[in-house]
Design a protein around this motif. Sequence first.
Motif, PDB file in Angstrom:
ATOM      1  N   THR A   1      -1.572  -2.442   1.929  1.00  0.00           N
ATOM      2  CA  THR A   1      -0.148  -2.109   2.048  1.00  0.00           C
ATOM      3  C   THR A   1       0.170  -1.606   0.451  1.00  0.00           C
ATOM      4  OG1 THR A   1       0.664  -4.336   1.149  1.00  0.00           O
ATOM      5  CG2 THR A   1       0.088  -3.846   3.472  1.00  0.00           C
ATOM      6  N   ARG A   2       1.416  -0.787   0.776  1.00  0.00           N
ATOM      7  CA  ARG A   2       2.014  -0.339  -0.478  1.00  0.00           C
ATOM      8  C   ARG A   2       3.555  -0.617  -0.399  1.00  0.00           C
ATOM      9  NH1 ARG A   2       0.867   5.654  -1.673  1.00  0.00           N
ATOM     10  NH2 ARG A   2      -1.038   4.679  -2.020  1.00  0.00           N
TER      11      ARG A   2
ATOM     12  N   VAL B   1       2.423   2.437   3.681  1.00  0.00           N
ATOM     13  CA  VAL B   1       3.623   2.437   2.603  1.00  0.00           C
ATOM     14  C   VAL B   1       4.707   1.496   3.611  1.00  0.00           C
ATOM     15  CG1 VAL B   1       5.556   3.476   1.668  1.00  0.00           C
ATOM     16  CG2 VAL B   1       3.245   4.473   1.524  1.00  0.00           C
TER      17      VAL B   1
ATOM     18  N   ALA C   1      -1.277   7.769   1.899  1.00  0.00           N
ATOM     19  CA  ALA C   1      -1.140   6.791   2.966  1.00  0.00           C
ATOM     20  C   ALA C   1      -1.218   7.100   4.224  1.00  0.00           C
ATOM     21  CB  ALA C   1       0.459   6.193   2.641  1.00  0.00           C
TER      22      ALA C   1
ATOM     23  N   LYS D   1      -1.038  -7.448   5.463  1.00  0.00           N
ATOM     24  CA  LYS D   1      -2.300  -8.058   4.751  1.00  0.00           C
ATOM     25  C   LYS D   1      -3.148  -9.047   5.606  1.00  0.00           C
ATOM     26  CE  LYS D   1      -0.250  -6.973   0.501  1.00  0.00           C
ATOM     27  NZ  LYS D   1       0.792  -7.764  -0.679  1.00  0.00           N
TER      28      LYS D   1
ATOM     29  N   ASP E   1       4.936  -6.539   5.268  1.00  0.00           N
ATOM     30  CA  ASP E   1       3.941  -6.559   4.203  1.00  0.00           C
ATOM     31  C   ASP E   1       2.797  -7.820   4.512  1.00  0.00           C
ATOM     32  OD1 ASP E   1       2.375  -5.861   1.875  1.00  0.00           O
ATOM     33  OD2 ASP E   1       3.625  -7.231   0.709  1.00  0.00           O
TER      34      ASP E   1
ATOM     35  N   VAL F   1       7.195  -0.479  -1.581  1.00  0.00           N
ATOM     36  CA  VAL F   1       7.789   0.148  -2.500  1.00  0.00           C
ATOM     37  C   VAL F   1       9.335   0.048  -2.386  1.00  0.00           C
ATOM     38  CG1 VAL F   1       6.023   2.020  -2.822  1.00  0.00           C
ATOM     39  CG2 VAL F   1       7.909   2.335  -1.093  1.00  0.00           C
TER      40      VAL F   1
ATOM     41  N   THR G   1       9.620  -0.945  -7.889  1.00  0.00           N
ATOM     42  CA  THR G   1       7.853  -0.831  -8.073  1.00  0.00           C
ATOM     43  C   THR G   1       7.551   0.437  -8.810  1.00  0.00           C
ATOM     44  OG1 THR G   1       7.782   0.251  -5.872  1.00  0.00           O
ATOM     45  CG2 THR G   1       8.033  -2.089  -5.994  1.00  0.00           C
TER      46      THR G   1
ATOM     47  N   ALA H   1       5.280   7.867  -3.991  1.00  0.00           N
ATOM     48  CA  ALA H   1       5.155   6.791  -3.079  1.00  0.00           C
ATOM     49  C   ALA H   1       4.244   7.002  -1.834  1.00  0.00           C
ATOM     50  CB  ALA H   1       6.527   6.333  -2.740  1.00  0.00           C
TER      51      ALA H   1
ATOM     52  N   PRO I   1      -3.803   2.997   2.825  1.00  0.00           N
ATOM     53  CA  PRO I   1      -2.474   2.164   2.716  1.00  0.00           C
ATOM     54  C   PRO I   1      -1.381   2.486   3.538  1.00  0.00           C
ATOM     55  CG  PRO I   1      -3.203   2.596   0.464  1.00  0.00           C
ATOM     56  CD  PRO I   1      -4.096   3.598   1.365  1.00  0.00           C
TER      57      PRO I   1
END
Length: 277
Positions: A31-32, A8, A57, A25, A21, A34, A38, A53, A6
């Motif tokens: 992705t993460r 971040v 990553a 994708k 984001d 935050v 979240t 978090a 991921p």
Amino acid sequence: MISKSPIVIVGGHGKTGRRVDALLKETGFATRPVSRSTHPSFDWNRPEGWASAMEGASAAYVTFQPDLAVPGAAEAIAELGRLAQAQGLERIVLLSGRGEPGAARAEEALKTCGLDWTIVRASWFNQNFSESFLSDSIVAGEVALPAGEVREPFVDADDIAEVAVAALASEGHANRLYEVTGPRALTFAEAVEEISRELGRSIRYTQLSPEAFRTGLEDMAVPEEMIALLEQLFTETLDGRNSAVTGGVQEALGRPPRDFSDYVGKAAASGAWSLER
């Protein structure tokens, strides 16, 4: 090659964060995004939560709230950089501010963290007119700000996001600084006039004194720290230091930046300033 574990996105719901984001994708990256809302959460005022978090990553896109100009921002970026290195991240892409001494300090702090870094340095976004505090004013028919004849090369948030994604998802951008702008500089009055022409209705621009601007914000119960930040942006930073057009988008992406008129047409077609919203 960059890992597909991921990435971040700190500030994943912001103007650039949500665009980064979506683009990542589309490219096939996990992705993460935050923020404070979240899980795991990310709150700039609660560094004890940053590790969770970042866990697992490969890289991070970082936007700082409320602005890198505020006291303590450089120290926060330095701490995040140290944590990211300890967590095994490969690189950080930081959204920075043009002409802001505080942002420059944050940039230097990031460079010392031991990770590959990329800095995307920007100022006023096109989308401030449609996705932020100016949108309601445009719909109401009057934009009133303490900005006169100083020109600003407004940059499109989509361009910022594409530069950030290039730095996160491809090679050749490590330890680079991209200062990004649009292709031409406009005064706020000229920008409002372009929007007015596109919409086919009158939108007036009124230049306020700094005192009147502050009074208006106080009347709307805007917090003092935000008032101070807006005053700095409209007086200290908007003094001509950022009026020059730069080639950062071309340098990073191999194409020219989006023009303000293209943004206006797209925003208008989307209904951003519809009287019926």
